[in-house]
Design a protein around this motif. Sequence first.
Motif, PDB file in Angstrom:
ATOM      1  N   LEU A 166     -25.024  21.605   5.299  1.00  0.00           N
ATOM      2  CA  LEU A 166     -24.209  21.299   4.117  1.00  0.00           C
ATOM      3  C   LEU A 166     -25.100  21.364   2.870  1.00  0.00           C
ATOM      4  O   LEU A 166     -26.074  20.627   2.762  1.00  0.00           O
ATOM      5  CB  LEU A 166     -23.564  19.917   4.261  1.00  0.00           C
ATOM      6  CG  LEU A 166     -22.683  19.763   5.518  1.00  0.00           C
ATOM      7  CD1 LEU A 166     -22.260  18.312   5.733  1.00  0.00           C
ATOM      8  CD2 LEU A 166     -21.457  20.673   5.450  1.00  0.00           C
ATOM      9  N   VAL A 208     -26.941  14.873   6.007  1.00  0.00           N
ATOM     10  CA  VAL A 208     -27.556  15.997   5.298  1.00  0.00           C
ATOM     11  C   VAL A 208     -29.077  15.817   5.232  1.00  0.00           C
ATOM     12  O   VAL A 208     -29.565  14.743   4.886  1.00  0.00           O
ATOM     13  CB  VAL A 208     -26.982  16.103   3.860  1.00  0.00           C
ATOM     14  CG1 VAL A 208     -27.544  17.322   3.149  1.00  0.00           C
ATOM     15  CG2 VAL A 208     -25.462  16.167   3.886  1.00  0.00           C
ATOM     16  N   ILE A 268     -19.095  20.206   1.084  1.00  0.00           N
ATOM     17  CA  ILE A 268     -18.656  18.816   1.279  1.00  0.00           C
ATOM     18  C   ILE A 268     -17.128  18.753   1.262  1.00  0.00           C
ATOM     19  O   ILE A 268     -16.509  18.128   2.126  1.00  0.00           O
ATOM     20  CB  ILE A 268     -19.245  17.883   0.177  1.00  0.00           C
ATOM     21  CG1 ILE A 268     -20.783  17.911   0.196  1.00  0.00           C
ATOM     22  CG2 ILE A 268     -18.714  16.455   0.310  1.00  0.00           C
ATOM     23  CD1 ILE A 268     -21.440  17.280   1.401  1.00  0.00           C
ATOM     24  N   SER A 306     -30.963  20.315   2.472  1.00  0.00           N
ATOM     25  CA  SER A 306     -30.613  20.633   1.084  1.00  0.00           C
ATOM     26  C   SER A 306     -31.082  19.549   0.114  1.00  0.00           C
ATOM     27  O   SER A 306     -31.351  19.849  -1.049  1.00  0.00           O
ATOM     28  CB  SER A 306     -29.115  20.881   0.948  1.00  0.00           C
ATOM     29  OG  SER A 306     -28.380  19.709   1.186  1.00  0.00           O
ATOM     30  N   VAL A 344     -21.008  12.385   6.083  1.00  0.00           N
ATOM     31  CA  VAL A 344     -21.794  13.605   6.321  1.00  0.00           C
ATOM     32  C   VAL A 344     -23.259  13.241   6.550  1.00  0.00           C
ATOM     33  O   VAL A 344     -23.744  12.224   6.043  1.00  0.00           O
ATOM     34  CB  VAL A 344     -21.706  14.601   5.133  1.00  0.00           C
ATOM     35  CG1 VAL A 344     -20.346  15.281   5.081  1.00  0.00           C
ATOM     36  CG2 VAL A 344     -22.029  13.932   3.811  1.00  0.00           C
ATOM     37  N   LEU A 369     -22.567   9.185   2.682  1.00  0.00           N
ATOM     38  CA  LEU A 369     -23.726  10.055   2.977  1.00  0.00           C
ATOM     39  C   LEU A 369     -24.776   9.373   3.843  1.00  0.00           C
ATOM     40  O   LEU A 369     -25.245   8.275   3.528  1.00  0.00           O
ATOM     41  CB  LEU A 369     -24.389  10.499   1.661  1.00  0.00           C
ATOM     42  CG  LEU A 369     -25.716  11.273   1.815  1.00  0.00           C
ATOM     43  CD1 LEU A 369     -25.499  12.635   2.492  1.00  0.00           C
ATOM     44  CD2 LEU A 369     -26.408  11.464   0.459  1.00  0.00           C
ATOM     45  N   LEU A 385     -25.611  17.831  -4.595  1.00  0.00           N
ATOM     46  CA  LEU A 385     -24.868  18.100  -3.359  1.00  0.00           C
ATOM     47  C   LEU A 385     -23.384  17.754  -3.509  1.00  0.00           C
ATOM     48  O   LEU A 385     -22.513  18.484  -3.031  1.00  0.00           O
ATOM     49  CB  LEU A 385     -25.482  17.277  -2.214  1.00  0.00           C
ATOM     50  CG  LEU A 385     -24.751  17.295  -0.878  1.00  0.00           C
ATOM     51  CD1 LEU A 385     -24.894  18.656  -0.202  1.00  0.00           C
ATOM     52  CD2 LEU A 385     -25.285  16.207   0.053  1.00  0.00           C
ATOM     53  N   GLU A 429     -22.224  17.197  10.425  1.00  0.00           N
ATOM     54  CA  GLU A 429     -23.688  17.289  10.447  1.00  0.00           C
ATOM     55  C   GLU A 429     -24.196  18.721  10.284  1.00  0.00           C
ATOM     56  O   GLU A 429     -23.671  19.637  10.914  1.00  0.00           O
ATOM     57  CB  GLU A 429     -24.225  16.810  11.802  1.00  0.00           C
ATOM     58  CG  GLU A 429     -23.897  15.404  12.193  1.00  0.00           C
ATOM     59  CD  GLU A 429     -24.518  15.059  13.555  1.00  0.00           C
ATOM     60  OE1 GLU A 429     -24.336  13.909  13.977  1.00  0.00           O
ATOM     61  OE2 GLU A 429     -25.159  15.929  14.188  1.00  0.00           O
ATOM     62  N   SER A 430     -25.222  18.880   9.491  1.00  0.00           N
ATOM     63  CA  SER A 430     -26.014  20.114   9.375  1.00  0.00           C
ATOM     64  C   SER A 430     -25.367  21.222   8.528  1.00  0.00           C
ATOM     65  O   SER A 430     -24.154  21.423   8.571  1.00  0.00           O
ATOM     66  CB  SER A 430     -26.338  20.735  10.732  1.00  0.00           C
ATOM     67  OG  SER A 430     -26.942  19.811  11.587  1.00  0.00           O
TER      68      SER A 430
END
Length: 389
Positions: free
Chosen positions: A345, A364, A351, A367, A362, A169, A381, A342-343
């Motif tokens: 999520l 993030v 995921i 969120s 990823v 992440l 997440l 990207e973006s």
Amino acid sequence: MEGLVSPKVSLRTTFYHGPNFSIRRPMNLSKLNRFSVASIRAQQPETKDGAAMVSAVREEANALQMKEWEVDMLQNEVASSQGIRIRRRPPTGPPLHYVGPFEFRIQNEGNTPRNILEKIIWHKDMEVSQLKERRPLHALKKSLENAPPSRDFTGALKEANLRTGLPGLIAEVKKASPSRGILREDFDPVEIAQSYERGGAACLSVLTDEKYFKGSFENLEAIRQAGVKCPLLCKEFVIDAWQIYYARIKGADAILLIAAVLPDLDIRYMVKICKMLGLAALVEVHDEREMDRVLGIEGIELIGINNRNLETFEVDISNTRKLLEGERGQLIRQKDIIVVGESGLFTPDDIAYVQEAGVKAVLVGESIVKQSDPGKGITGLFGKEISLS
Ligand SMILES: O=P(O)(O)OC[C@@H](O)[C@@H](O)c1c[nH]c2ccccc12
């Protein structure tokens, strides 16, 4: 004029590829025009000769301005031949029009940004020129010695992926965005960063654009100085190599390069500068054409697939899947490139979806930054605890 070079090379690149990478911009001709006219007027009252000189200076300046305008058009043509829709700001705008004593510019397609990304880039152009005047590159280079050491951004993502079996992440420290407005009112960047670290983020992304994202280089510097161990991505709109040096000095370990904005030659060149400075380059793509361009560039280790269309703001996470299908996915695996989704999520299902598509990391923001405890937001997440402790 210095800026006029063979169209065989990227014109945009030549503007900042001089010795020391300083921009060899043509001077601001509209200023020259006004200044010369004013100074002649001051010396020569309203005589016939004075008037003739005024008009000669004006004509010459307009001719130069036209030339400059043409060079700029060519520059955008080179970019557009590579499918780049984001144009660079015309250096002086279109030629001035005179009606009696008044001068004005006509707003047209050429001098008005067509979408938000173009608007951001045009503003960035002015911002960077001003910053560079205050701190030229040779001065920046000297400060490099005092920069905090760079850390292994890509390595941290790989390690997290191996450790958790989930995408590593990159948690984003993001106060606002043009599409979502303010995401978090009580915004303490250091607290948020520390919370992300506790929650198991492998790396952090720190927005440094002030005007559109309410970020800053002070935030980046403060997070680094607070002793956060996660490697840091400087989330900027890079248009000039100067910004890469600046990011490194402020403590960045990685920087974003947006393929929708930069021609291939610029990406190649900037990736080399990143390597030289010990920074990872996250090269961001939106569509197949950008992905193919980037896959043709040597030495790229990290590719971000943005699910948000930066022109329309629409988010569609199936974009990640689309760009990783078939031969493209194969080539990426062959080259051992780490792909970052990207973006947009928000849930464990999101995921799982992008992981299935082939991402190993990823990025993030929204969120998790919106949660009262952003670190706990990470657990939500992923649907499980991913921190070491
Ligand atoms: O807040 P989100 O939807 O999780 O998105 C984070 C990140 O992907 C997004 O901020 C981003 C991706 N690429 C960018 C380029 C510039 C500014 C911002 C971005």
